[in-house]
Enzyme design. Structure first.
Site, mmCIF file in Angstrom:
data_model
loop_
_atom_site.group_PDB
_atom_site.id
_atom_site.type_symbol
_atom_site.label_atom_id
_atom_site.label_comp_id
_atom_site.label_asym_id
_atom_site.label_seq_id
_atom_site.Cartn_x
_atom_site.Cartn_y
_atom_site.Cartn_z
ATOM 1 N N PRO A 251 -8.579 11.323 -51.410
ATOM 2 C CA PRO A 251 -7.535 10.919 -50.272
ATOM 3 C C PRO A 251 -6.833 9.609 -50.387
ATOM 4 C CG PRO A 251 -10.172 11.143 -49.693
ATOM 5 C CD PRO A 251 -10.046 11.099 -51.045
ATOM 6 N N VAL A 252 -5.500 9.601 -49.834
ATOM 7 C CA VAL A 252 -4.794 8.161 -49.974
ATOM 8 C C VAL A 252 -5.527 7.602 -48.625
ATOM 9 C CG1 VAL A 252 -2.819 9.015 -51.103
ATOM 10 C CG2 VAL A 252 -3.093 9.532 -48.703
ATOM 11 N N ILE B 89 -15.239 10.392 -42.770
ATOM 12 C CA ILE B 89 -14.846 11.429 -43.092
ATOM 13 C C ILE B 89 -15.945 12.470 -42.936
ATOM 14 C CG2 ILE B 89 -14.389 12.660 -45.224
ATOM 15 C CD1 ILE B 89 -12.763 10.231 -46.390
ATOM 16 N N TYR C 46 -12.945 -2.008 -56.650
ATOM 17 C CA TYR C 46 -13.176 -0.952 -55.940
ATOM 18 C C TYR C 46 -12.724 0.230 -56.532
ATOM 19 C CZ TYR C 46 -12.634 2.514 -52.166
ATOM 20 O OH TYR C 46 -12.602 3.644 -51.472
ATOM 21 N N ALA D 219 -20.655 10.210 -49.153
ATOM 22 C CA ALA D 219 -21.257 8.905 -49.253
ATOM 23 C C ALA D 219 -21.012 7.959 -50.615
ATOM 24 C CB ALA D 219 -22.647 9.192 -48.940
ATOM 25 N N SER D 220 -20.820 6.791 -50.428
ATOM 26 C CA SER D 220 -20.665 5.883 -51.498
ATOM 27 C C SER D 220 -21.334 4.605 -51.011
ATOM 28 C CB SER D 220 -19.417 5.825 -52.085
ATOM 29 O OG SER D 220 -19.602 5.000 -53.167
ATOM 30 N N GLY E 248 -24.264 10.720 -46.302
ATOM 31 C CA GLY E 248 -23.798 9.698 -45.391
ATOM 32 C C GLY E 248 -23.443 10.253 -44.245
ATOM 33 N N LYS F 4 -14.479 3.451 -58.156
ATOM 34 C CA LYS F 4 -14.158 5.018 -57.621
ATOM 35 C C LYS F 4 -13.730 5.972 -58.896
ATOM 36 C CE LYS F 4 -14.696 5.509 -53.405
ATOM 37 N NZ LYS F 4 -15.801 6.321 -52.925
#
Length: 343
Positions: free
Chosen positions: A187-188, A15, A158, A85-86, A10, A162
């Site tokens: 990550p936050v 990021i 969501y 990537a997602s 991705g 995750k």
């Protein structure tokens, strides 16, 4: 001696771009995957904006996480894989399987191809969403030992996607990893310099605050972290032997309300003060609005919830030192102003 090759999935992601920048700066060869070849020009533009002009160690490959095609070839010769990537379907989905299934399948595709190509280690970008959801009476900071409790009601799809995709990754490594190493970074809310008009949902929050689109803010507390520090944590998780088999919460350890964020912006950019909100919306009003507006469902699921986090593990085990949440928020806004994204 040939430089080690790192596959980054991705490649146009917020990021991912900062990971690619740091890998190139540290002398790695990078093979970035894109869903569509037309993204290559955008990636090069963002890397150039980030200060990278030499692309001799960068190559591109086209692949989609929803199909097996090309992944085996992409992994050939790679020592490491970093997988930010997602597949993200719209927040306005018909059923939660639309969000969960592609996330789980995509992770397993990448891990299978990496294992079969004898890659040494995969670093998976997971999320704080795999840690904090479903803990209604929390009173101590979240750590990597925590997992979202999907048996609780009202967990947003969501967060489920995750959690289940990261769980699937660890299960795969335990069952059929064949020596493949895994580390995850969770990550936050990710802030920091945007390098083009293509950025993540946490950055849109800053744009909407500065442009006056947000008249009042919900009572949502969150951790914030700079994308450059998230990227450096991925590289540490890839390089350090002691990171194998570990999760790392990418957070500064600070917790801010959305009003705190608005106040940081007001102080740093007084020219936008009139646009910035000064009021919060009652939790009950957010929850009521979410009944008819699917875009608010995620916010409604986290209003008023505890959100303290600890970064002790990444700091102590890997020597990671993130900049402050305030600096990350200011960097986001400044980059948007510099790119004329704030009208």
């Amino acid at each position: 001696m040939q430089k080690e090759l790192v596959v980054v999935t991705g490649g146009s992601g917020f990021i991912a771009i900062h990971i690619i920048l740091q890998l190139l700066q540290q002398g790695y060869r990078v093979r970035a995957t894109v869903r569509a070849p037309k993204k290559v020009a955008l990636i090069k533009q963002m890397l150039t904006n980030g200060g990278q002009t030499d692309f001799s160690n960068l190559e591109f490959a086209t692949a989609d996480l929803t199909t097996d095609d090309h992944w085996a070839a992409i992994m050939q010769g790679a020592t490491y894989v970093i997988h930010p990537a997602s597949p993200t379907p719209t927040l306005n989905f018909k059923n939660e399987a639309e969000m969960i299934r592609p996330a789980v399948d995509g992770v397993l595709r990448v891990l299978t191809a990496a294992r079969d190509a004898h890659v040494k280690r995969v670093v998976l970008t997971s999320a704080y969403g795999a840690i904090f959801a479903g803990h209604p009476h929390r009173q101590t900071p979240y750590t990597e030992a925590d997992w979202s409790d999907l048996n609780q009601p009202k967990i947003h799809p969501y967060q489920k996607s995750k959690t289940l995709s990261e769980r699937a990754a660890w299960d795969f490594i335990a069952r059929e990893g064949n020596g493949l190493e895994l580390a995850t970074v969770n990550p936050v809310a990710v802030m920091g310099p945007v390098l083009a008009n293509d950025y993540s949902h946490s950055n849109i929050q800053i744009q909407e605050l500065l442009t006056g689109k947000t008249k009042a803010v919900p009572h949502v507390d969150s951790g914030y972290v700079d994308v450059r520090d998230v990227a450096s944590l991925h590289l540490l998780a890839m390089q350090q032997p002691q990171a194998a088999g570990e999760r790392f919460l990418a957070t500064t350890g600070e917790t801010l309300s959305m009003l705190d964020v608005a106040n940081i912006l007001r102080q740093a950019f007084p020219q936008y003060a009139a646009q910035l909100p000064t009021k919060t919306i009652p939790n009950i009003a957010v929850k009521a609005a979410a009944i008819t507006n699917p875009m608010l469902k995620m916010v409604a699921s986290i209003v008023g919830t505890y959100a303290e986090t600890s970064n002790a593990k990444a700091v102590q085990l890997l020597g990671w030192h993130p900049r402050s949440a305030k600096d990350a928020i200011i960097a986001t806004a400044q980059s948007m102003i510099d790119l004329n994204l704030i009208k």
